[in-house]
Design a protein around this motif. Structure first.
Motif, PDB file in Angstrom:
ATOM      1  N   LEU A  18       0.828  -1.210   0.000  1.00 38.60           N
ATOM      2  CA  LEU A  18       0.000   0.000   0.000  1.00 38.60           C
ATOM      3  C   LEU A  18       0.861   1.257   0.000  1.00 38.60           C
ATOM      4  O   LEU A  18       0.579   2.221  -0.721  1.00 38.60           O
ATOM      5  N   PHE A  51       2.356   1.771  -3.479  1.00 39.34           N
ATOM      6  CA  PHE A  51       1.396   2.362  -4.416  1.00 39.34           C
ATOM      7  C   PHE A  51       1.248   3.855  -4.169  1.00 39.34           C
ATOM      8  O   PHE A  51       1.191   4.649  -5.111  1.00 39.34           O
ATOM      9  N   GLY A  52       1.189   4.252  -2.900  1.00 41.73           N
ATOM     10  CA  GLY A  52       1.111   5.672  -2.581  1.00 41.73           C
ATOM     11  C   GLY A  52       2.329   6.431  -3.068  1.00 41.73           C
ATOM     12  O   GLY A  52       2.213   7.504  -3.676  1.00 41.73           O
ATOM     13  N   SER A  84      -6.174   9.972  -3.716  1.00 43.28           N
ATOM     14  CA  SER A  84      -6.205   8.554  -3.360  1.00 43.28           C
ATOM     15  C   SER A  84      -4.884   8.112  -2.735  1.00 43.28           C
ATOM     16  O   SER A  84      -4.863   7.150  -1.959  1.00 43.28           O
ATOM     17  N   ALA A  85      -3.797   8.807  -3.063  1.00 41.00           N
ATOM     18  CA  ALA A  85      -2.512   8.481  -2.434  1.00 41.00           C
ATOM     19  C   ALA A  85      -2.588   8.693  -0.927  1.00 41.00           C
ATOM     20  O   ALA A  85      -2.004   7.921  -0.159  1.00 41.00           O
ATOM     21  N   LEU A 144      -4.252   5.704   0.470  1.00 42.54           N
ATOM     22  CA  LEU A 144      -3.330   4.562   0.480  1.00 42.54           C
ATOM     23  C   LEU A 144      -2.345   4.657   1.638  1.00 42.54           C
ATOM     24  O   LEU A 144      -2.065   3.658   2.303  1.00 42.54           O
ATOM     25  N   THR A 184      -4.218   3.812   4.862  1.00 43.71           N
ATOM     26  CA  THR A 184      -4.451   2.380   4.977  1.00 43.71           C
ATOM     27  C   THR A 184      -3.149   1.638   5.289  1.00 43.71           C
ATOM     28  O   THR A 184      -3.140   0.675   6.059  1.00 43.71           O
ATOM     29  N   ALA A 185      -2.051   2.103   4.719  1.00 41.55           N
ATOM     30  CA  ALA A 185      -0.750   1.490   5.014  1.00 41.55           C
ATOM     31  C   ALA A 185      -0.395   1.689   6.482  1.00 41.55           C
ATOM     32  O   ALA A 185       0.090   0.754   7.140  1.00 41.55           O
TER      33      ALA A 185
END
Length: 107
Positions: A19, A22-23, A50-51, A54, A57-58
């Motif tokens: 995650l 991806f960010g 959205s980053a 992410l 969530t990470a």
């Protein structure tokens, strides 16, 4: 520490890394100006935002790994599920997410 705890810590840390990567990839694309090559220009702002999701969530996955390390029970929401016991299945599932990252970073 039990084997189940070690396994769950490993899963949380792998999820944290994927995650977070991806960010960071979205931030990298935005900073280099290459994000518009992959995303419709009208959606660039949404993808940048959205980053943040992410990263949040990470951080949650990292917190879950630390709680598991300290033996603290997770919230009683019963919303988590056990990952597969099969190493091959886990490798395949995490590989589905890691492969685009690897290809994106090396290109």
């Amino acid at each position: 520490m039990s084997t189940k705890q070690r396994t769950m810590i490993a899963h949380h840390l792998i999820r944290f890394c994927i995650l977070g990567a991806f960010g960071f990839y979205i931030v990298y694309l935005a900073r280099t100006g290459m994000l518009v090559r992959f995303v419709e220009p009208n959606l660039v702002v949404a993808v940048k935002l959205s980053a943040i999701g992410l990263f949040a969530t990470a951080i949650y996955q990292l917190q879950a790994a630390v709680q598991e390390w300290h033996g603290i029970e997770a919230a009683a929401c019963d919303c988590n599920h056990e990952p597969s016991k099969s190493f091959a299945a886990n490798l395949f599932i995490y590989g589905l997410f890691a492969l685009p990252l690897v290809l994106g970073f090396i290109s």
